[in-house]
Design a protein around this motif. Structure first.
Motif, PDB file in Angstrom:
ATOM      1  N   ARG A  46       0.849  -1.192   0.000  1.00 32.62           N
ATOM      2  CA  ARG A  46       0.000   0.000   0.000  1.00 32.62           C
ATOM      3  C   ARG A  46       0.888   1.246   0.000  1.00 32.62           C
ATOM      4  N   PHE A  47       0.364   2.325  -0.511  1.00 33.48           N
ATOM      5  CA  PHE A  47       1.119   3.579  -0.588  1.00 33.48           C
ATOM      6  C   PHE A  47       0.795   4.461   0.612  1.00 33.48           C
ATOM      7  N   GLU A  48       1.750   4.581   1.518  1.00 34.89           N
ATOM      8  CA  GLU A  48       1.642   5.507   2.631  1.00 34.89           C
ATOM      9  C   GLU A  48       2.305   6.827   2.233  1.00 34.89           C
ATOM     10  N   PRO A  49       2.072   7.900   2.971  1.00 28.80           N
ATOM     11  CA  PRO A  49       2.648   9.202   2.588  1.00 28.80           C
ATOM     12  C   PRO A  49       4.153   9.173   2.355  1.00 28.80           C
ATOM     13  N   THR A  50       4.901   8.432   3.167  1.00 35.25           N
ATOM     14  CA  THR A  50       6.361   8.372   2.981  1.00 35.25           C
ATOM     15  C   THR A  50       6.729   7.645   1.694  1.00 35.25           C
ATOM     16  N   ASP A  51       5.915   6.658   1.299  1.00 28.22           N
ATOM     17  CA  ASP A  51       6.157   5.955   0.030  1.00 28.22           C
ATOM     18  C   ASP A  51       5.945   6.905  -1.151  1.00 28.22           C
ATOM     19  N   ILE A  52       4.882   7.696  -1.079  1.00 31.81           N
ATOM     20  CA  ILE A  52       4.587   8.648  -2.155  1.00 31.81           C
ATOM     21  C   ILE A  52       5.721   9.650  -2.297  1.00 31.81           C
ATOM     22  N   GLU A  53       6.191  10.170  -1.169  1.00 24.72           N
ATOM     23  CA  GLU A  53       7.278  11.152  -1.197  1.00 24.72           C
ATOM     24  C   GLU A  53       8.548  10.553  -1.778  1.00 24.72           C
ATOM     25  N   THR A  54       8.923   9.356  -1.299  1.00 23.57           N
ATOM     26  CA  THR A  54      10.151   8.711  -1.772  1.00 23.57           C
ATOM     27  C   THR A  54      10.057   8.356  -3.246  1.00 23.57           C
ATOM     28  N   PHE A  55       8.934   7.752  -3.639  1.00 23.73           N
ATOM     29  CA  PHE A  55       8.740   7.348  -5.038  1.00 23.73           C
ATOM     30  C   PHE A  55       8.814   8.560  -5.960  1.00 23.73           C
ATOM     31  N   SER A  56       8.155   9.637  -5.574  1.00 23.19           N
ATOM     32  CA  SER A  56       8.130  10.849  -6.407  1.00 23.19           C
ATOM     33  C   SER A  56       9.523  11.444  -6.566  1.00 23.19           C
ATOM     34  N   GLU A  57      10.287  11.463  -5.491  1.00 23.19           N
ATOM     35  CA  GLU A  57      11.650  12.000  -5.548  1.00 23.19           C
ATOM     36  C   GLU A  57      12.517  11.168  -6.491  1.00 23.19           C
ATOM     37  N   CYS A  97      -2.656  14.371   0.656  1.00 25.94           N
ATOM     38  CA  CYS A  97      -1.895  13.176   0.282  1.00 25.94           C
ATOM     39  C   CYS A  97      -2.375  12.566  -1.032  1.00 25.94           C
ATOM     40  N   THR A  98      -3.686  12.605  -1.288  1.00 27.48           N
ATOM     41  CA  THR A  98      -4.162  12.082  -2.571  1.00 27.48           C
ATOM     42  C   THR A  98      -3.723  12.981  -3.721  1.00 27.48           C
ATOM     43  N   ALA A  99      -3.604  14.288  -3.466  1.00 25.45           N
ATOM     44  CA  ALA A  99      -3.086  15.191  -4.493  1.00 25.45           C
ATOM     45  C   ALA A  99      -1.640  14.856  -4.814  1.00 25.45           C
ATOM     46  N   LEU A 100      -0.858  14.510  -3.797  1.00 32.19           N
ATOM     47  CA  LEU A 100       0.536  14.110  -4.012  1.00 32.19           C
ATOM     48  C   LEU A 100       0.612  12.785  -4.750  1.00 32.19           C
ATOM     49  N   PHE A 101      -0.333  11.878  -4.453  1.00 37.65           N
ATOM     50  CA  PHE A 101      -0.355  10.593  -5.156  1.00 37.65           C
ATOM     51  C   PHE A 101      -0.662  10.806  -6.634  1.00 37.65           C
ATOM     52  N   ALA A 102      -1.641  11.656  -6.927  1.00 38.99           N
ATOM     53  CA  ALA A 102      -1.979  11.959  -8.322  1.00 38.99           C
ATOM     54  C   ALA A 102      -0.789  12.564  -9.035  1.00 38.99           C
ATOM     55  N   ALA A 103      -0.078  13.476  -8.358  1.00 37.23           N
ATOM     56  CA  ALA A 103       1.111  14.101  -8.948  1.00 37.23           C
ATOM     57  C   ALA A 103       2.197  13.074  -9.205  1.00 37.23           C
TER      58      ALA A 103
END
Length: 273
Positions: A46-57, A97-103
Motif C-alpha cells: 500500500r502507498f503511505e505518505p512516505t512511500d509517495i514522497e520517496t517514489f516521487s523524488e 496526500c491524494t493530491a501528491l499521489f496523483a502528482a
C-alpha cells in the motif's frame, strides 16, 4: 522514565525508523535500466505518505538523467499493490496526500523514456492508475484488478480518469469505476489494460527481456516518438512540429549509426541523449 527506560525507548524508535526505511521504495540502476521496487509487502505494498514522497523524488531525479533509457516498476511479495493507504484516506490529510499521489502518477506518465510496470499479483485502487501511467504493463496470469471509488463512496482525481479514458475508452472505464468489480488477467489483456500476460515464474525474465530490448534502441528516437504519440493521443499534436522532428532525425548521428549497423548486420550502438 529512568535512564534504562529511556535507552529502551530510543532503541525501539531507531528500530522502527530502520524498519520503515526498509519498507520504502528502492532504486537500482544498471546499464541504463532503472528499477523502482515497492517493498511494503506485509501491507500488500500500500502507498503511505512516505512511500509517495520517496517514489516521487526517485522518479523526478531519474527523469533528469540522460543516461536512463528505461524505467521498470516492480513489487515484492504476492501482490503488486493494494493502492492508497486507507488510514490516510480517512484522515484530515486525505486531500493533501491524494493530491501528491496523483502528482506522483503524473510524474511517471511524463517520464521522457519508456516505462514498464510488472504486475506480480493483484492490483487495487490508486495503484491501478500508477500502472496505467506506464507505457507497458506485463502481468501474471491470474492477477486481479479492482477499482474501488464507488465502493468507498468517493469520486476520483482528473488525471487518473483521463488516463483511463484515453487508454481503455469510456465504456471500459465506466465498467471498472462504476461497478467496482474484480477483473481477471485475461479480461485485462482483452481490454488493453495489460500489454501481455505471462506465468509468475516467467515474469522477471520477461521484464528483463522487454527492458533490455528497449535499452538497445535509440534513446533519442524513443523519447521523440513517445512525445509525438502522446501528443497525438491527447489531441495536442502539431503536425508541422512532428514532421520537422522527423526530417531532422534523418541526418542525426543515431540515424547514421542505425543505418550503418543495419548494413553491417550488427547491433547498433546508440549514444545517450
Amino acid at each position: 522514565m529512568n535512564k534504562f527506560g529511556s535507552e529502551v525507548a530510543a532503541g525501539k524508535q531507531r528500530n522502527e525508523e530502520a524498519s520503515e526505511l526498509g519498507n520504502l521504495p528502492t532504486l537500482h540502476v544498471s546499464k541504463g535500466i532503472a528499477r523502482i521496487q515497492l517493498n511494503r509487502s506485509r501491507q500488500h505494498n500500500r502507498f503511505e505518505p512516505t512511500d509517495i514522497e520517496t517514489f516521487s523524488e526517485i522518479v523526478a531525479t531519474l527523469a533528469r538523467q540522460s543516461s536512463v533509457r528505461v524505467l521498470m516498476i516492480t513489487a515484492q511479495g504476492p501482490s503488486f499493490s493494494s493502492g492508497f493507504d486507507l488510514d490516510t484516506l480517512s484522515s484530515d490529510r486525505a486531500a493533501a496526500c491524494t493530491a501528491l499521489f496523483a502528482a506522483m502518477c503524473d510524474l511517471v506518465e511524463e517520464c521522457p523514456f519508456p516505462t514498464i510496470c510488472g504486475l506480480n499479483g493483484n492490483i487495487y485502487g490508486g495503484a491501478t492508475d500508477l500502472a496505467l501511467a506506464c507505457d507497458f504493463r506485463i502481468g501474471t496470469r491470474g492477477c486481479l484488478l479492482q477499482m474501488s471509488p464507488s465502493r468507498l463512496g468517493i469520486q476520483y482525481y482528473y488525471s487518473g480518469l483521463r488516463r483511463y479514458v484515453e487508454r481503455l475508452g469510456l465504456s471500459q472505464t465506466k465498467r471498472l469505476f462504476l461497478t467496482g468489480e474484480q477483473v481477471d488477467s485475461i479480461t485485462l489483456l482483452q481490454m488493453g489494460y495489460l500489454t501481455e500476460v505471462c506465468t509468475s515464474d516467467a515474469l522477471e525474465a520477461r521484464l528483463e527481456h522487454f527492458a533490455g530490448m528497449l535499452a538497445q534502441r535509440s534513446p533519442a528516437s524513443l523519447r521523440g516518438l513517445k512525445t509525438s504519440l502522446n501528443s497525438i493521443r491527447r489531441g495536442t499534436a502539431d503536425p508541422v512540429e512532428i514532421n520537422a522532428k522527423f526530417f531532422e532525425s534523418l541526418t542525426s548521428p543515431d540515424a547514421r549509426e542505425g543505418l550503418k549497423a543495419w548494413c553491417e548486420r550488427r547491433p547498433p550502438s546508440f549514444a545517450d541523449v
